[in-house]
Design an enzyme around this catalytic site. Structure first.
Site, PDB file in Angstrom:
ATOM      1  CG  PHE A   1      -2.207   0.802   0.973  1.00  0.00           C
ATOM      2  CD1 PHE A   1      -3.078   0.502  -0.068  1.00  0.00           C
ATOM      3  CD2 PHE A   1      -2.500   1.884   1.783  1.00  0.00           C
ATOM      4  CE1 PHE A   1      -4.219   1.265  -0.292  1.00  0.00           C
ATOM      5  CE2 PHE A   1      -3.632   2.657   1.573  1.00  0.00           C
ATOM      6  CZ  PHE A   1      -4.496   2.337   0.533  1.00  0.00           C
TER       7      PHE A   1
ATOM      8  CB  THR B   1       5.821  -5.848  -3.208  1.00  0.00           C
ATOM      9  OG1 THR B   1       6.031  -6.889  -4.156  1.00  0.00           O
ATOM     10  CG2 THR B   1       4.805  -6.298  -2.162  1.00  0.00           C
TER      11      THR B   1
ATOM     12  CD  GLU C   1      -2.155  -2.600 -20.045  1.00  0.00           C
ATOM     13  OE1 GLU C   1      -2.970  -3.286 -20.664  1.00  0.00           O
ATOM     14  OE2 GLU C   1      -1.158  -2.082 -20.587  1.00  0.00           O
TER      15      GLU C   1
ATOM     16  CB  VAL D   1       5.204  -2.523 -20.356  1.00  0.00           C
ATOM     17  CG1 VAL D   1       5.932  -1.798 -21.482  1.00  0.00           C
ATOM     18  CG2 VAL D   1       5.897  -3.837 -20.041  1.00  0.00           C
TER      19      VAL D   1
ATOM     20  N   GLY E   1      10.068  11.963  -9.263  1.00  0.00           N
ATOM     21  CA  GLY E   1       9.439  10.662  -9.001  1.00  0.00           C
ATOM     22  C   GLY E   1       9.457   9.708 -10.182  1.00  0.00           C
TER      23      GLY E   1
ATOM     24  CD  GLU F   1      11.698   1.517 -10.873  1.00  0.00           C
ATOM     25  OE1 GLU F   1      11.347   0.836  -9.918  1.00  0.00           O
ATOM     26  OE2 GLU F   1      10.918   1.861 -11.788  1.00  0.00           O
TER      27      GLU F   1
ATOM     28  CG  ASP G   1      12.414   0.221 -15.597  1.00  0.00           C
ATOM     29  OD1 ASP G   1      11.620  -0.247 -14.767  1.00  0.00           O
ATOM     30  OD2 ASP G   1      12.044   0.940 -16.549  1.00  0.00           O
TER      31      ASP G   1
ATOM     32  CE  LYS H   1       9.230  -0.161 -17.517  1.00  0.00           C
ATOM     33  NZ  LYS H   1       9.598   1.254 -17.399  1.00  0.00           N
TER      34      LYS H   1
ATOM     35  N   GLY I   1       3.763   6.935 -12.670  1.00  0.00           N
ATOM     36  CA  GLY I   1       2.857   7.851 -11.968  1.00  0.00           C
ATOM     37  C   GLY I   1       1.836   7.101 -11.137  1.00  0.00           C
TER      38      GLY I   1
HETATM   39  N1  HSE Z   1      11.507   4.120 -13.328  1.00  0.00           N
HETATM   40  C1  HSE Z   1      10.596   3.783 -14.384  1.00  0.00           C
HETATM   41  C2  HSE Z   1      10.822   4.735 -15.543  1.00  0.00           C
HETATM   42  C3  HSE Z   1       9.184   3.868 -13.865  1.00  0.00           C
HETATM   43  O1  HSE Z   1      11.578   5.697 -15.387  1.00  0.00           O
HETATM   44  O2  HSE Z   1      10.285   4.514 -16.621  1.00  0.00           O
HETATM   45  C4  HSE Z   1       8.177   2.948 -14.471  1.00  0.00           C
HETATM   46  O3  HSE Z   1       8.599   1.634 -14.689  1.00  0.00           O
END
Ligand code: HSE
Length: 345
Positions: free
Chosen positions: A11, A98, A151, A154, A208, A211, A222, A226, A324
């Site tokens: 959460f 998580t 979903e 990615v 934000g 990661e 990352d 994907k 987001g």
């Molecule tokens: N840290 C990732 C990015 C967030 O910058 O695309 C979503 O996976």
């Protein structure tokens, strides 16, 4: 009207985003015949609670932002967290939210396994389990006659995996290529304007996009996760993260970025994967110098863009946000609708 009993595992930002989106889209969900009921929230920091008759999303959000204690929510009963909670709470769907861990997929991987083994549908935004253990989890879901959807892994809630499944089925998707990491694209875009790498990375963290550990972004992990997910879900492969050739932007310097611009090009971190003769192949993340007329070169800031090469339609592109709170929260709502529709058919 079908009641869907949902457990949220985690959460944090995404969990709260889902709670907000379930509230905001309640009317639309009702018109689709869907009545979501949050029957449990398991969080290592805020506590783990269950309530067969449902927990009010607004009260959960208030408790999380305020005292940080979910047991304060009206009707909430303290319960076991983690795998035990996933097993014990009677639910139809588990939202596994998580944080991504691309080393061993834990603790998300065990949560997903426990949910599937106990006959729950799963929607997850956690890239670890799907990028590291897709063949096992796909087979586990099939053996238990439930769905595993992701979903939000990615391009956050930008319709992508569900769109492919529904709308590109039969179109002969041969390859996928795109800008898949918003942090890297943001940093490269800022460096084109003259900003130093470290300052651009700090800004991406502050906004934000990055990661918790930004090395996952700038070293290409990352985006590679994907690519593995796209190779598996869109092209039908059995890839793991180790099958993806990986590059990053961590050693790029300002001169290289600006020289590219002066030469009429743009440096972009590009993820791609193809369907070969007998297997999914050429899975990679590379730093590429793109000509200005390449659609991927036009993506600035933290946006994402993905192009599918298809037999029937030629190139089909999807652009939208890749991160987001509300955006990722929506991905779970979209998966819940997809699960509901699949059960009706
Ligand atoms: N840290 C990732 C990015 C967030 O910058 O695309 C979503 O996976």
């Amino acid at each position: 009207m079908r009641t869907w009993r949902v457990v949220l595992v985690g959460f944090g930002t995404v969990g709260r985003g889902v709670a907000e989106r379930l509230r905001a889209s309640a009317g639309e969900l009702e018109s689709l015949g869907i009545a979501p009921r949050i029957v449990g929230v398991l969080d290592p920091r805020l506590g783990s609670v269950a309530a067969p008759s449902g927990l009010d999303p607004a009260s959960l959000l208030q408790a999380a932002e305020g005292e940080g204690d979910l047991t304060q929510v009206p009707g909430a009963l303290a319960c076991e967290g983690g795998v035990a909670g996933v097993r014990e709470i009677q639910a139809d769907v588990v939202f596994e939210l998580t944080p991504t861990n691309l080393r061993d997929g834990q603790p998300g991987l065990d949560h997903v396994r426990a949910a599937l083994e106990n006959g729950r549908h799963v929607s997850t935004t956690n890239k670890g389990p799907v990028a590291l253990a897709w063949p096992e989890l796909r087979d586990l879901a099939a053996a238990n006659n439930v769905q595993l959807r992701c979903e939000g892994t990615v391009m956050s809630g930008t319709p992508l995996l569900n769109v492919c499944e529904a709308g590109l089925a039969g179109a002969g998707v041969r390859a996928v290529r795109g800008i898949l990491n918003g942090t890297c694209n943001y940093i490269l875009s800022r460096m084109e304007e003259g900003m130093a790498y470290d300052d651009a990375l700090n800004e991406a963290q502050r906004l934000g996009y990055a990661e918790t550990d930004p090395s996952g972004d700038v070293e290409g992990w990352d985006a590679a996760a994907k690519v593995a997910i796209l190779g598996n879900l869109v092209l039908g492969g059995s890839l793991s993260l180790a099958d993806v050739e990986r590059g990053g932007i961590d050693s790029v310097d300002l001169d290289a970025v600006q020289n590219a611009v002066e030469g009429g090009k743009r440096l972009r971190l590009v993820g791609s994967v193809e369907r070969g003769e007998s297997a999914v192949t050429n899975a990679r993340v590379t730093l590429e110098e793109l000509p200005q007329d390449d659609p991927l070169a036009a993506v600035s800031g933290a946006g994402n863009l993905l192009t599918f090469e298809t037999d029937a339609l030629g190139a089909v592109s999807v652009a939208g946000p890749g991160a987001g709170r509300a955006e990722t929260g929506h991905a779970l709502v979209a998966d819940l609708i997809a699960i509901h529709r699949a059960e009706l058919s």
